[in-house]
Design an enzyme around this catalytic site. Structure first.
Site, PDB file in Angstrom:
ATOM      1  N   ASP A  69      48.871  37.014  32.319  1.00 28.47           N
ATOM      2  CA  ASP A  69      48.379  36.169  33.412  1.00 28.47           C
ATOM      3  C   ASP A  69      49.501  35.228  33.842  1.00 28.47           C
ATOM      4  O   ASP A  69      50.228  34.674  33.025  1.00 28.47           O
ATOM      5  CB  ASP A  69      47.158  35.368  32.942  1.00 28.47           C
ATOM      6  CG  ASP A  69      46.381  34.786  34.100  1.00 28.47           C
ATOM      7  OD1 ASP A  69      45.245  35.231  34.343  1.00 28.47           O
ATOM      8  OD2 ASP A  69      46.915  33.874  34.781  1.00 28.47           O
ATOM      9  N   ILE A  70      49.638  35.063  35.157  1.00 30.82           N
ATOM     10  CA  ILE A  70      50.711  34.241  35.717  1.00 30.82           C
ATOM     11  C   ILE A  70      50.489  32.751  35.445  1.00 30.82           C
ATOM     12  O   ILE A  70      51.436  31.962  35.492  1.00 30.82           O
ATOM     13  CB  ILE A  70      50.822  34.532  37.238  1.00 30.82           C
ATOM     14  CG1 ILE A  70      52.218  34.267  37.753  1.00 30.82           C
ATOM     15  CG2 ILE A  70      49.766  33.795  38.034  1.00 30.82           C
ATOM     16  CD1 ILE A  70      52.468  34.830  39.147  1.00 30.82           C
ATOM     17  N   ASN A 104      35.073  37.028  34.362  1.00 30.42           N
ATOM     18  CA  ASN A 104      34.478  36.118  35.335  1.00 30.42           C
ATOM     19  C   ASN A 104      33.873  36.964  36.449  1.00 30.42           C
ATOM     20  O   ASN A 104      34.536  37.853  36.983  1.00 30.42           O
ATOM     21  CB  ASN A 104      35.530  35.168  35.903  1.00 30.42           C
ATOM     22  CG  ASN A 104      36.056  34.206  34.856  1.00 30.42           C
ATOM     23  OD1 ASN A 104      35.323  33.790  33.966  1.00 30.42           O
ATOM     24  ND2 ASN A 104      37.328  33.863  34.955  1.00 30.42           N
ATOM     25  N   GLY A 148      34.126  31.412  38.694  1.00 27.58           N
ATOM     26  CA  GLY A 148      35.582  31.306  38.654  1.00 27.58           C
ATOM     27  C   GLY A 148      36.327  32.573  39.000  1.00 27.58           C
ATOM     28  O   GLY A 148      37.556  32.611  38.872  1.00 27.58           O
ATOM     29  N   GLN A 149      35.614  33.617  39.437  1.00 25.10           N
ATOM     30  CA  GLN A 149      36.342  34.836  39.822  1.00 25.10           C
ATOM     31  C   GLN A 149      37.091  34.575  41.126  1.00 25.10           C
ATOM     32  O   GLN A 149      36.491  34.135  42.115  1.00 25.10           O
ATOM     33  CB  GLN A 149      35.393  36.029  39.983  1.00 25.10           C
ATOM     34  CG  GLN A 149      36.151  37.340  40.204  1.00 25.10           C
ATOM     35  CD  GLN A 149      35.230  38.570  40.287  1.00 25.10           C
ATOM     36  OE1 GLN A 149      34.004  38.457  40.256  1.00 25.10           O
ATOM     37  NE2 GLN A 149      35.846  39.731  40.408  1.00 25.10           N
ATOM     38  N   HIS A 180      38.653  42.734  36.116  1.00 23.98           N
ATOM     39  CA  HIS A 180      39.697  42.490  35.121  1.00 23.98           C
ATOM     40  C   HIS A 180      39.100  41.771  33.928  1.00 23.98           C
ATOM     41  O   HIS A 180      38.260  40.888  34.079  1.00 23.98           O
ATOM     42  CB  HIS A 180      40.858  41.671  35.703  1.00 23.98           C
ATOM     43  CG  HIS A 180      40.435  40.400  36.374  1.00 23.98           C
ATOM     44  ND1 HIS A 180      39.946  40.366  37.658  1.00 23.98           N
ATOM     45  CD2 HIS A 180      40.427  39.120  35.938  1.00 23.98           C
ATOM     46  CE1 HIS A 180      39.654  39.133  37.994  1.00 23.98           C
ATOM     47  NE2 HIS A 180      39.923  38.344  36.960  1.00 23.98           N
ATOM     48  N   HIS A 200      39.977  39.212  30.949  1.00 24.42           N
ATOM     49  CA  HIS A 200      40.925  38.254  30.384  1.00 24.42           C
ATOM     50  C   HIS A 200      40.873  38.409  28.860  1.00 24.42           C
ATOM     51  O   HIS A 200      39.783  38.400  28.275  1.00 24.42           O
ATOM     52  CB  HIS A 200      40.508  36.808  30.683  1.00 24.42           C
ATOM     53  CG  HIS A 200      40.520  36.419  32.122  1.00 24.42           C
ATOM     54  ND1 HIS A 200      41.526  35.657  32.688  1.00 24.42           N
ATOM     55  CD2 HIS A 200      39.635  36.652  33.120  1.00 24.42           C
ATOM     56  CE1 HIS A 200      41.251  35.436  33.973  1.00 24.42           C
ATOM     57  NE2 HIS A 200      40.110  36.026  34.267  1.00 24.42           N
TER      58      HIS A 200
HETATM   59  P1  AMP Z   1      39.766  35.303  37.856  1.00 30.21           P
HETATM   60  O1  AMP Z   1      39.873  33.851  38.270  1.00 30.21           O
HETATM   61  O2  AMP Z   1      38.845  35.564  36.706  1.00 30.21           O
HETATM   62  O3  AMP Z   1      39.473  36.174  39.057  1.00 30.21           O
HETATM   63  O4  AMP Z   1      41.186  35.719  37.305  1.00 30.21           O
HETATM   64  C1  AMP Z   1      42.274  35.969  38.106  1.00 30.21           C
HETATM   65  C2  AMP Z   1      43.496  35.670  37.283  1.00 30.21           C
HETATM   66  O5  AMP Z   1      44.600  36.301  37.889  1.00 30.21           O
HETATM   67  C3  AMP Z   1      43.834  34.186  37.177  1.00 30.21           C
HETATM   68  O6  AMP Z   1      43.802  33.798  35.805  1.00 30.21           O
HETATM   69  C4  AMP Z   1      45.248  34.105  37.774  1.00 30.21           C
HETATM   70  O7  AMP Z   1      46.069  33.187  37.084  1.00 30.21           O
HETATM   71  C5  AMP Z   1      45.737  35.526  37.631  1.00 30.21           C
HETATM   72  N1  AMP Z   1      46.744  35.943  38.590  1.00 30.21           N
HETATM   73  C6  AMP Z   1      46.758  35.712  39.925  1.00 30.21           C
HETATM   74  N2  AMP Z   1      47.842  36.286  40.480  1.00 30.21           N
HETATM   75  C7  AMP Z   1      48.522  36.891  39.483  1.00 30.21           C
HETATM   76  C8  AMP Z   1      49.728  37.659  39.413  1.00 30.21           C
HETATM   77  N3  AMP Z   1      50.473  37.923  40.498  1.00 30.21           N
HETATM   78  N4  AMP Z   1      50.132  38.109  38.197  1.00 30.21           N
HETATM   79  C9  AMP Z   1      49.403  37.843  37.085  1.00 30.21           C
HETATM   80  N5  AMP Z   1      48.255  37.146  37.088  1.00 30.21           N
HETATM   81  C10 AMP Z   1      47.825  36.666  38.263  1.00 30.21           C
END
Ligand code: AMP
Ligand code: ZN
Length: 119
Positions: free
Chosen positions: A35-36, A92, A98-99, A105, A107
């Site tokens: 995760d970024i 999520n 929080g999605q 995906h 986590h």
């Molecule tokens: P969610 O909020 O459950 O939809 O999770 C989306 C996740 O994607 C968040 O934790 C972000 O930090 C992560 N995210 C967004 N853009 C990127 C990216 N380019 N590379 C890796 N993770 C990312």
């Protein structure tokens, strides 16, 4: 159509290698990448290469692929050495939970204390 790549989807682009990511593992059907914006020492996302808006849609359409995600989450936890201390798999689902990325995906979070119930 269900499962087809979406042109405006960030995780479809990561699955296709069109957007770079810190990829840990890849299978025929899944990709696992860091995760970024990590919320724990281990914070890895496991995605299906096929596009589904959330975990429930994925499970309804492709049970075997859903199992692939969970198995890969376990493999990530093993590689990250967080099995002994415990880890959490989170999907999520919906913006109220929080999605923010509407491509299913998991986590995988570990490497620190994880409170229950979560916030
Ligand atoms: P969610 O909020 O459950 O939809 O999770 C989306 C996740 O994607 C968040 O934790 C972000 O930090 C992560 N995210 C967004 N853009 C990127 C990216 N380019 N590379 C890796 N993770 C990312
Ligand atoms: Zn997608």
């Amino acid at each position: 159509m269900a499962g087809e790549p979406q042109t405006d989807c960030l995780f479809c682009k990561i699955a296709a290698g069109e957007v770079p990511a810190d990829v840990l593992r890849e299978t025929e059907t899944t990709v696992a990448f860091r995760d970024i914006n990590p919320q724990a020492p281990t914070h890895v996302l496991v995605i299906p290469k096929a596009h589904y808006r959330d975990a429930a849609a994925l499970a309804a359409a492709e049970p075997a692929l859903t199992a692939d995600i969970l198995r890969e989450a376990g493999e990530v936890a093993a590689e990250e050495k967080v099995v002994g201390t415990g880890y959490r798999i989170v999907f999520n689902t919906g913006s109220g939970a929080g999605q923010t990325v509407f491509h299913a995906h998991a986590h995988v979070l570990g490497g620190r204390g994880l409170n229950w119930p979560p916030g």
